[in-house]
Design a protein around this motif. Structure first.
Motif, PDB file in Angstrom:
ATOM      1  N   ARG A  72     -13.918  -6.824   2.105  1.00  0.00           N
ATOM      2  CA  ARG A  72     -13.188  -8.282   2.330  1.00  0.00           C
ATOM      3  C   ARG A  72     -11.961  -8.262   3.200  1.00  0.00           C
ATOM      4  O   ARG A  72     -11.891  -9.290   3.980  1.00  0.00           O
ATOM      5  CB  ARG A  72     -12.860  -8.727   0.761  1.00  0.00           C
ATOM      6  CG  ARG A  72     -12.168  -9.972   0.705  1.00  0.00           C
ATOM      7  CD  ARG A  72     -12.435 -10.524  -0.666  1.00  0.00           C
ATOM      8  NE  ARG A  72     -11.667  -9.840  -1.539  1.00  0.00           N
ATOM      9  CZ  ARG A  72     -12.046  -8.654  -2.620  1.00  0.00           C
ATOM     10  NH1 ARG A  72     -13.577  -8.704  -2.717  1.00  0.00           N
ATOM     11  NH2 ARG A  72     -11.389  -7.928  -3.269  1.00  0.00           N
ATOM     12  N   ALA A  73     -11.140  -7.157   3.140  1.00  0.00           N
ATOM     13  CA  ALA A  73     -10.129  -7.029   4.086  1.00  0.00           C
ATOM     14  C   ALA A  73     -10.334  -7.180   5.422  1.00  0.00           C
ATOM     15  O   ALA A  73      -9.824  -7.834   6.261  1.00  0.00           O
ATOM     16  CB  ALA A  73      -9.154  -6.018   3.866  1.00  0.00           C
ATOM     17  N   LEU A  74     -11.677  -6.502   5.736  1.00  0.00           N
ATOM     18  CA  LEU A  74     -12.024  -6.717   7.028  1.00  0.00           C
ATOM     19  C   LEU A  74     -12.503  -7.916   7.723  1.00  0.00           C
ATOM     20  O   LEU A  74     -12.513  -8.163   8.898  1.00  0.00           O
ATOM     21  CB  LEU A  74     -13.336  -5.528   7.352  1.00  0.00           C
ATOM     22  CG  LEU A  74     -12.961  -4.149   7.138  1.00  0.00           C
ATOM     23  CD1 LEU A  74     -14.364  -3.345   7.177  1.00  0.00           C
ATOM     24  CD2 LEU A  74     -12.304  -3.479   8.797  1.00  0.00           C
ATOM     25  N   ARG A  75     -12.826  -8.848   6.707  1.00  0.00           N
ATOM     26  CA  ARG A  75     -13.519  -9.957   7.020  1.00  0.00           C
ATOM     27  C   ARG A  75     -12.292 -11.075   7.044  1.00  0.00           C
ATOM     28  O   ARG A  75     -12.355 -12.260   7.664  1.00  0.00           O
ATOM     29  CB  ARG A  75     -14.324 -10.666   6.064  1.00  0.00           C
ATOM     30  CG  ARG A  75     -15.711  -9.985   6.272  1.00  0.00           C
ATOM     31  CD  ARG A  75     -16.844 -10.471   5.377  1.00  0.00           C
ATOM     32  NE  ARG A  75     -16.687 -10.390   3.887  1.00  0.00           N
ATOM     33  CZ  ARG A  75     -16.018 -11.340   3.169  1.00  0.00           C
ATOM     34  NH1 ARG A  75     -15.846 -12.567   3.831  1.00  0.00           N
ATOM     35  NH2 ARG A  75     -16.047 -11.219   1.819  1.00  0.00           N
ATOM     36  N   GLN A  84      -3.118 -17.663   7.837  1.00  0.00           N
ATOM     37  CA  GLN A  84      -3.603 -17.190   6.639  1.00  0.00           C
ATOM     38  C   GLN A  84      -3.741 -15.825   6.678  1.00  0.00           C
ATOM     39  O   GLN A  84      -3.857 -14.974   5.550  1.00  0.00           O
ATOM     40  CB  GLN A  84      -4.711 -18.009   5.947  1.00  0.00           C
ATOM     41  CG  GLN A  84      -4.151 -19.372   5.463  1.00  0.00           C
ATOM     42  CD  GLN A  84      -5.424 -19.973   4.754  1.00  0.00           C
ATOM     43  OE1 GLN A  84      -6.463 -19.811   4.870  1.00  0.00           O
ATOM     44  NE2 GLN A  84      -5.050 -21.096   4.087  1.00  0.00           N
ATOM     45  N   ALA A  85      -4.757 -15.353   7.708  1.00  0.00           N
ATOM     46  CA  ALA A  85      -5.168 -14.131   7.505  1.00  0.00           C
ATOM     47  C   ALA A  85      -4.111 -12.975   7.618  1.00  0.00           C
ATOM     48  O   ALA A  85      -4.095 -12.203   6.987  1.00  0.00           O
ATOM     49  CB  ALA A  85      -6.224 -13.724   8.883  1.00  0.00           C
ATOM     50  N   ALA A  86      -2.797 -13.339   8.327  1.00  0.00           N
ATOM     51  CA  ALA A  86      -1.730 -12.318   8.157  1.00  0.00           C
ATOM     52  C   ALA A  86      -0.935 -12.485   6.887  1.00  0.00           C
ATOM     53  O   ALA A  86      -0.855 -11.341   6.310  1.00  0.00           O
ATOM     54  CB  ALA A  86      -0.594 -12.791   9.282  1.00  0.00           C
ATOM     55  N   GLU A  87      -1.087 -13.801   6.310  1.00  0.00           N
ATOM     56  CA  GLU A  87      -0.533 -13.677   5.075  1.00  0.00           C
ATOM     57  C   GLU A  87      -1.365 -13.231   3.985  1.00  0.00           C
ATOM     58  O   GLU A  87      -0.568 -12.718   2.832  1.00  0.00           O
ATOM     59  CB  GLU A  87      -0.159 -15.335   4.844  1.00  0.00           C
ATOM     60  CG  GLU A  87       0.968 -15.826   5.492  1.00  0.00           C
ATOM     61  CD  GLU A  87       1.076 -17.358   5.344  1.00  0.00           C
ATOM     62  OE1 GLU A  87       0.253 -18.014   4.774  1.00  0.00           O
ATOM     63  OE2 GLU A  87       1.945 -18.011   5.985  1.00  0.00           O
ATOM     64  N   ARG A  88      -2.646 -13.200   3.845  1.00  0.00           N
ATOM     65  CA  ARG A  88      -3.180 -12.530   2.878  1.00  0.00           C
ATOM     66  C   ARG A  88      -2.945 -11.027   2.995  1.00  0.00           C
ATOM     67  O   ARG A  88      -2.766 -10.256   2.305  1.00  0.00           O
ATOM     68  CB  ARG A  88      -4.811 -12.683   3.411  1.00  0.00           C
ATOM     69  CG  ARG A  88      -5.330 -14.161   2.727  1.00  0.00           C
ATOM     70  CD  ARG A  88      -6.651 -14.275   2.797  1.00  0.00           C
ATOM     71  NE  ARG A  88      -7.189 -15.273   3.067  1.00  0.00           N
ATOM     72  CZ  ARG A  88      -7.742 -15.787   4.292  1.00  0.00           C
ATOM     73  NH1 ARG A  88      -7.785 -15.361   5.201  1.00  0.00           N
ATOM     74  NH2 ARG A  88      -7.979 -17.254   4.051  1.00  0.00           N
ATOM     75  N   ALA A  92      -5.980  -2.351   1.042  1.00  0.00           N
ATOM     76  CA  ALA A  92      -6.733  -3.087   0.005  1.00  0.00           C
ATOM     77  C   ALA A  92      -7.645  -2.380  -0.813  1.00  0.00           C
ATOM     78  O   ALA A  92      -7.548  -2.757  -2.302  1.00  0.00           O
ATOM     79  CB  ALA A  92      -7.614  -4.006   0.806  1.00  0.00           C
ATOM     80  N   GLY A  93      -8.220  -1.340  -0.350  1.00  0.00           N
ATOM     81  CA  GLY A  93      -8.966  -0.363  -1.287  1.00  0.00           C
ATOM     82  C   GLY A  93      -8.202   0.398  -1.976  1.00  0.00           C
ATOM     83  O   GLY A  93      -8.378   0.502  -3.378  1.00  0.00           O
ATOM     84  N   LEU A  94      -6.855   0.698  -1.602  1.00  0.00           N
ATOM     85  CA  LEU A  94      -6.086   1.743  -2.601  1.00  0.00           C
ATOM     86  C   LEU A  94      -5.519   0.855  -3.734  1.00  0.00           C
ATOM     87  O   LEU A  94      -5.343   1.233  -4.820  1.00  0.00           O
ATOM     88  CB  LEU A  94      -4.812   2.041  -1.735  1.00  0.00           C
ATOM     89  CG  LEU A  94      -3.751   2.844  -2.360  1.00  0.00           C
ATOM     90  CD1 LEU A  94      -4.395   4.195  -3.214  1.00  0.00           C
ATOM     91  CD2 LEU A  94      -2.798   3.450  -1.276  1.00  0.00           C
ATOM     92  N   LEU A  95      -5.322  -0.570  -3.391  1.00  0.00           N
ATOM     93  CA  LEU A  95      -4.643  -1.276  -4.464  1.00  0.00           C
ATOM     94  C   LEU A  95      -5.749  -1.473  -5.449  1.00  0.00           C
ATOM     95  O   LEU A  95      -5.559  -1.462  -6.972  1.00  0.00           O
ATOM     96  CB  LEU A  95      -4.559  -2.714  -3.889  1.00  0.00           C
ATOM     97  CG  LEU A  95      -4.311  -3.804  -4.743  1.00  0.00           C
ATOM     98  CD1 LEU A  95      -3.257  -3.683  -5.674  1.00  0.00           C
ATOM     99  CD2 LEU A  95      -4.285  -5.216  -4.083  1.00  0.00           C
TER     100      LEU A  95
END
Length: 377
Positions: free
Chosen positions: A23-26, A37-41, A251-254
């Motif tokens: 999801r982070a890659l997309r 938005q992509a940077a804020e996410r 993102a995966g570590l979270l």
């Protein structure tokens, strides 16, 4: 495959981890590099991961949680922040090369080793009491031996460091997510850990918990903040996070951190100790096996053994032929083998995670019995 090498990398991950990476890659770019938005996410994901880590590891402020590429990366930052050429540093007799190589690679650093017989925590602690005296600039100590699973008396060592006003660096590579790790309670200067072992995150991730303001950047460059400064910012975490962050990894570590908090480190530790106890009991029943084990509460999910008359690497290759993944050799920790008296051969290491089962341990033990009986893979 029966995967029994979690001390190197946990192979089985919670499904949410892979989903978060994809999801982070997309949907995400890099925090601090734009108001879209992509940077804020990405910024929100980074903040949430810091918050999860701070809550799990007793960190007073999220800003004290620094992202690294590995525990090795974090330990290099920690050591090079506190140690100068010519300093004297005290380490345990169980340290990984991630600790010893940065120290020996620094000109004139005197490395003292506090050691004791394997699984003798009292003798080890006595050596720390004897050797931690005036002139020692820092103590670096692993929480758990990556070779033997021995849990070192880190609470007592931390108390001694506080009493003698000596900075403490803890290598929590084998304990984070399994045993209590608490920056505030230890009063440690730094605690380093990987994301890809007991935190069930992707490879290429790690955390450095900073309990001191005495930090020196290992890498310098852009941080997405304070761009007019000619040198690195003085504030954490920016001071230690130059360059583009590994957002898919974070993102995966979270999600790995959330998994650990949901299950609970204590429950994971009980499960791992149960499997290791069963493995040790089964190996002891084999005449050829030499098993290195301590009391249940003094070990984690790691077990080393040797098979008399057999080369460790050759035996591990035999198990691989049965689709059982173990690690053999020196495990990047020759100092631990010197302490335990296994420097001549190394060991075969079995290590488990929350995803291993009793059935897998039973299958491993049957394979070990077949090996000693001379059967083919």
């Amino acid at each position: 495959m029966i995967y029994l090498d979690a001390a190197a990398t946990t192979f089985q991950k919670p499904p949410e981890v892979g989903g978060a990476v994809e999801r982070a890659l997309r949907t995400m770019t890099t925090p601090g590099r734009g108001g879209y938005q992509a940077a804020e996410r990405a910024s929100e994901t980074v903040f949430r991961c810091r918050s999860e880590a701070a809550a799990l590891f007793g960190v007073p402020s999220e800003e004290q949680v620094v992202f690294t590429s590995s525990a090795t990366h974090g330990l290099n930052i920690a050591i090079k922040s506190l140690v100068r050429p010519g300093d004297r540093v005290l380490v345990s007799g169980y340290e990984h090369n991630a600790v010893t190589r940065p120290l020996y690679g620094m000109q004139g650093v005197q490395v003292q080793v506090a050691s004791g017989p394997l699984f003798d925590r009292a003798a080890l602690l006595e050596q720390f009491y004897r050797q931690l005296r005036r002139g020692v600039k820092a103590v670096v100590c692993t929480h758990v031996s990556n070779v033997f699973g021995m849990v070192l008396p880190i609470d007592e060592i931390a108390a001694l460091c506080r009493e003698r006003e000596t900075p403490l660096i803890v290598d929590a590579s084998q304990s984070a997510g399994i045993l209590p790790v608490d920056l505030r309670a230890w009063g440690a200067a730094f605690v380093a850990m990987p994301g890809h072992k007991g935190l069930y995150g992707p490879q290429g991730t790690g955390l450095l918990l900073c309990g001191t303001a005495e930090t020196a950047p290992l890498i310098e460059g852009g941080t997405g903040s304070m761009s007019l400064l000619k040198t690195m910012p003085s504030d954490l975490p920016d001071r230690l996070e130059a360059g583009t962050q590994n957002i898919p990894g974070i993102a995966g570590l979270l999600e790995g951190l959330r998994f650990v908090r949901r299950i609970g480190p204590a429950a994971i530790a009980r499960h791992e100790r149960d499997l290791i106890r069963r493995a040790a009991e089964g190996l002891r029943a084999l005449q050829e096996a030499q098993v290195f084990e301590g009391e249940t509460e003094e070990r984690s999910g790691v077990l080393s053994f040797r098979l008399r008359g057999r080369d460790c690497e050759g035996a591990a290759a035999w198990f691989a032929g049965r689709d059982i993944a173990l690690r053999a050799g020196y495990h990047c920790a020759p100092l631990a083998h010197k302490t335990a008296g296994t420097l001549d051969t190394g060991t075969i290491r079995l290590s488990v995670s929350a995803f291993n089962t009793r059935c897998e341990i039973a299958d491993f033990l049957q394979a070990a019995a077949d090996l000693t009986a001379g059967k083919n893979p």
